[in-house]
Design a protein around this motif. Structure first.
Motif, short mmCIF file in Angstrom:
data_model
loop_
_atom_site.label_atom_id
_atom_site.label_comp_id
_atom_site.label_asym_id
_atom_site.label_seq_id
_atom_site.Cartn_x
_atom_site.Cartn_y
_atom_site.Cartn_z
N ALA A 118 23.29 13.44 55.43
CA ALA A 118 22.55 14.66 55.76
C ALA A 118 21.59 15.00 54.61
O ALA A 118 21.59 14.36 53.56
N ARG A 119 20.77 16.01 54.84
CA ARG A 119 19.77 16.42 53.86
C ARG A 119 20.05 17.86 53.44
O ARG A 119 20.30 18.72 54.29
N PHE A 120 20.02 18.13 52.15
CA PHE A 120 20.21 19.48 51.63
C PHE A 120 18.92 19.95 51.00
O PHE A 120 18.36 19.30 50.11
N LEU A 121 18.46 21.09 51.45
CA LEU A 121 17.22 21.68 50.95
C LEU A 121 17.49 23.07 50.40
O LEU A 121 18.06 23.92 51.08
N LEU A 122 17.13 23.28 49.14
CA LEU A 122 17.23 24.60 48.52
C LEU A 122 15.82 25.18 48.52
O LEU A 122 14.93 24.68 47.83
N SER A 123 15.62 26.23 49.33
CA SER A 123 14.27 26.77 49.52
C SER A 123 14.09 28.10 48.79
O SER A 123 15.05 28.71 48.32
N SER A 124 12.84 28.52 48.71
CA SER A 124 12.47 29.78 48.04
C SER A 124 12.93 29.83 46.59
O SER A 124 13.31 30.90 46.08
N VAL A 125 12.90 28.68 45.93
CA VAL A 125 13.29 28.63 44.52
C VAL A 125 12.07 29.01 43.68
O VAL A 125 11.02 28.36 43.77
N PRO A 126 12.16 30.07 42.87
CA PRO A 126 11.02 30.46 42.05
C PRO A 126 10.56 29.32 41.15
O PRO A 126 11.39 28.61 40.57
N ALA A 127 9.25 29.13 41.04
CA ALA A 127 8.71 28.06 40.21
C ALA A 127 9.14 28.22 38.75
O ALA A 127 9.23 27.24 38.00
N SER A 128 9.42 29.45 38.36
CA SER A 128 9.80 29.73 36.97
C SER A 128 11.27 29.44 36.69
O SER A 128 11.71 29.47 35.53
N LEU A 129 12.05 29.17 37.74
CA LEU A 129 13.49 28.98 37.57
C LEU A 129 13.78 27.58 37.02
O LEU A 129 13.42 26.57 37.63
N LYS A 130 14.43 27.53 35.88
CA LYS A 130 14.80 26.24 35.28
C LYS A 130 16.17 25.85 35.80
O LYS A 130 17.15 26.57 35.60
#
Length: 211
Positions: A41-53
């Protein structure tokens, strides 16, 4: 012998609704990524802030896909294929939903206690909703149960669970987890690797504050 129908690997999306990423969330996300990868399966983490390390464990996680875009933009042309896992939905998830939907959407953070209905932000966007039973689950458990139902074709009420397990902090203290977990082959609740140690550490820290 009858042919057993196998659902193709699905896409599981967690819409990250917090500006930060707590350590326990990173453990859950790592587990979801690993299990999804192993299950095709595929796991997608969305809406991750570009600034988040991202922490080191997630930077190395197999099967993890990161998106700064939100679910509406990513799947703008296939909204009817998205199923929102919603505790307030009127219908439970079924194996047949694996024939209808390709994308299963979760609103982080599911594991709030008491629940803060974070999923309401996604509900307003009009996705079809399904429920995973009456007991609150952690995010990794919700994804695990959904995958078992739609890919392995096991009804949600036939999966073995452990509700509100008690974790021993030390010889004098224990804490009850306010969630439902899938029961593992060893009879214990399935939790991300490192989660029990993190819970114990946080509990001991809390006890220290009281001294």
């Amino acid at each position: 012998m009858a042919n057993i129908r196998q659902s193709p690997g699905k896409t599981f999306v967690v819409e990250h609704l917090d500006p930060e990423l707590e350590e326990w969330s990173s453990l859950e996300y790592f587990t979801i990524a690993s299990e999804s990868h192993d299950a095709g399966a595929r796991f997608l983490l969305s809406s991750v802030p570009a600034s988040l390390k991202l922490p080191a464990n997630l930077q190395q996680a197999k099967g993890l896909n990161i998106e700064t875009r939100g679910i509406e933009e990513i799947y703008a042309s296939s909204k009817d294929k998205v199923c929102l896992l919603d505790p307030a939905a009127s219908k439970d998830l079924s194996p047949e939903d694996g024939d209808t939907f390709d994308i299963f959407l979760f609103g982080g953070i599911l594991g709030d206690d008491p629940p803060r209905d974070r999923t309401s932000e996604l509900r307003k966007k009009g996705y079809q909703g399904r429920r995973l039973g009456p007991v609150q689950m952690t995010t990794d458990t919700a994804v695990r149960v959904t995958r078992i139902v739609v890919q392995d074709r096991v009804p949600v009420d036939k999966i073995p669970y452990i509700d509100h397990p008690e974790l021993r902090i030390n010889k004098n203290e224990s804490t009850e987890m306010p969630f439902r977990y899938v029961k593992g082959s060893d009879g214990q609740p399935i939790m991300p690797q490192g989660m029990v140690d993190l819970i114990k550490k946080d509990s001991e820290k809390g006890l220290g504050d009281l001294l």
